[in-house]
Design a protein around this motif. Structure first.
Motif, short mmCIF file in Angstrom:
data_model
loop_
_atom_site.label_atom_id
_atom_site.label_comp_id
_atom_site.label_asym_id
_atom_site.label_seq_id
_atom_site.Cartn_x
_atom_site.Cartn_y
_atom_site.Cartn_z
N LEU A 1 56.66 33.75 14.65
CA LEU A 1 57.46 32.78 13.91
C LEU A 1 58.03 33.49 12.70
N LYS A 2 59.30 33.81 12.75
CA LYS A 2 59.92 34.60 11.69
C LYS A 2 60.04 33.80 10.39
N GLY A 3 59.67 34.45 9.28
CA GLY A 3 59.83 33.84 7.97
C GLY A 3 58.74 32.88 7.56
N TYR A 4 57.69 32.74 8.39
CA TYR A 4 56.61 31.80 8.07
C TYR A 4 55.35 32.51 7.58
N GLY A 5 55.49 33.77 7.16
CA GLY A 5 54.36 34.50 6.61
C GLY A 5 54.34 34.42 5.09
N MET A 6 53.64 35.36 4.44
CA MET A 6 53.53 35.39 2.98
C MET A 6 54.81 35.95 2.36
N PRO A 7 55.13 35.51 1.13
CA PRO A 7 56.26 36.11 0.43
C PRO A 7 55.98 37.59 0.16
N LYS A 8 57.02 38.38 0.20
CA LYS A 8 56.90 39.80 -0.16
C LYS A 8 57.11 39.93 -1.65
N ILE A 9 56.25 40.70 -2.32
CA ILE A 9 56.32 40.83 -3.78
C ILE A 9 57.68 41.38 -4.20
N ASN A 10 58.23 40.79 -5.27
CA ASN A 10 59.51 41.21 -5.85
C ASN A 10 60.65 41.18 -4.83
N SER A 11 60.64 40.16 -3.98
CA SER A 11 61.67 40.05 -2.95
C SER A 11 61.84 38.59 -2.57
N ASN A 12 63.00 38.26 -2.01
CA ASN A 12 63.22 36.91 -1.48
C ASN A 12 62.80 36.81 -0.01
N TYR A 13 62.27 37.91 0.51
CA TYR A 13 61.89 38.00 1.92
C TYR A 13 60.47 37.48 2.12
N SER A 14 60.22 36.83 3.25
CA SER A 14 58.87 36.44 3.65
C SER A 14 58.54 37.08 4.98
N GLY A 15 57.27 37.37 5.17
CA GLY A 15 56.83 37.97 6.43
C GLY A 15 56.82 36.95 7.56
N ASP A 16 56.20 37.32 8.65
CA ASP A 16 56.18 36.48 9.85
C ASP A 16 54.77 35.98 10.14
N MET A 17 54.70 34.88 10.86
CA MET A 17 53.43 34.36 11.35
C MET A 17 53.32 34.71 12.84
N PHE A 18 52.26 35.41 13.20
CA PHE A 18 52.02 35.75 14.60
C PHE A 18 50.91 34.85 15.14
N ILE A 19 51.18 34.24 16.28
CA ILE A 19 50.22 33.35 16.93
C ILE A 19 49.68 34.05 18.17
N GLU A 20 48.38 34.24 18.21
CA GLU A 20 47.75 34.82 19.41
C GLU A 20 47.04 33.71 20.17
N LEU A 21 47.43 33.53 21.42
CA LEU A 21 46.88 32.45 22.24
C LEU A 21 45.65 32.94 23.00
N ARG A 22 44.58 32.17 22.88
CA ARG A 22 43.35 32.45 23.61
C ARG A 22 43.09 31.28 24.55
N ILE A 23 42.93 31.57 25.83
CA ILE A 23 42.71 30.51 26.82
C ILE A 23 41.22 30.18 26.88
N LYS A 24 40.89 28.93 26.61
CA LYS A 24 39.50 28.48 26.62
C LYS A 24 39.21 27.74 27.92
N LEU A 25 38.24 28.26 28.65
CA LEU A 25 37.85 27.63 29.91
C LEU A 25 36.73 26.63 29.68
N PRO A 26 36.75 25.51 30.38
CA PRO A 26 35.69 24.52 30.20
C PRO A 26 34.36 25.02 30.77
N LYS A 27 33.27 24.70 30.09
CA LYS A 27 31.95 25.11 30.58
C LYS A 27 31.43 24.17 31.66
N LYS A 28 31.85 22.91 31.58
CA LYS A 28 31.43 21.92 32.57
C LYS A 28 32.64 21.12 33.03
N LEU A 29 32.63 20.74 34.28
CA LEU A 29 33.69 19.91 34.84
C LEU A 29 33.11 18.61 35.39
#
Length: 194
Positions: free
Chosen positions: A151-179
């Motif tokens: 997600l571009k621009g949704y990270g922390m502000p960069k010091i002494n700049s109008n630029y912001s970093g990015d938010m990276f989302i890592e998806l982890r698939i969770k399997l059910p233990k019981k069905l």
């Protein structure tokens, strides 16, 4: 100050260093997450007086500011030492920071991984009083464990700049233990489909 070290029959001059200025003062400022996102000011009191410290947006843990001449007075009219201010920055435990970029781990169920869907994630938001808000993100169908989205621009502000970093989302698939019986039957029916 000079002494002479003698090893007969020759003497060698030995010079002992003198202080060139007064002692430095070291001070640690604890910065809240909100201050790290938005910036701010803090008044500190040390032996040599009271000073206002400006906290820049996007400040990083361990960053140090030097205020020349604000340390202890030097002996025999030598210059004052310096005031060295370091920063300890609070940060949410479920977010991992890499300078201005942020990594966030999100768990999804295997149905969402197969069919796609939406997840709610945290994003840095300087307009929010807490410095953070949430955003719904579309998960494409057929994602695999460990897939990363940016997600571009949704990270922390960069010091002494109008630029912001990015938010990276890592998806982890969770399997059910019981069905349940119904869930197991649906999965078995799915497996038998051709």
């Amino acid at each position: 100050l000079e002494f002479r070290r003698c090893a007969l029959p020759i003497c060698f001059p030995v010079t002992i260093g003198r202080p060139k200025k007064g002692k430095n003062i070291y001070y640690e400022v604890k910065v809240s997450f909100e201050e790290a996102v938005k910036g701010g000011e803090r008044k500190i009191k040390v032996e040599t007086g009271e000073y206002t410290i400006k906290i820049p947006k996007g400040i990083v843990e361990g960053m140090e500011m030097r205020f020349a001449g604000k340390g202890m007075p030097g002996p025999n009219n030598l210059p004052n030492g310096d005031l060295l201010v370091s920063f300890k920055v609070a940060f949410p435990s479920d977010l991992e920071r890499f300078n201005e970029n942020i990594l966030q781990i999100i768990e999804i169920d295997f149905v969402t991984a197969i069919l796609g869907g939406e997840v709610e994630v945290k994003v840095i938001d300087s307009k929010n009083e807490k410095g953070i808000s949430t955003k719904k993100v579309k998960v494409p169908e057929g994602v695999t464990h460990g897939t990363r989205m940016q997600l571009k621009g949704y990270g922390m502000p960069k010091i002494n700049s109008n630029y912001s970093g990015d938010m990276f989302i890592e998806l982890r698939i969770k399997l059910p233990k019981k069905l349940s019986r119904a869930q197991r039957k649906h999965l078995e029916d799915f497996r038998n489909l051709k």
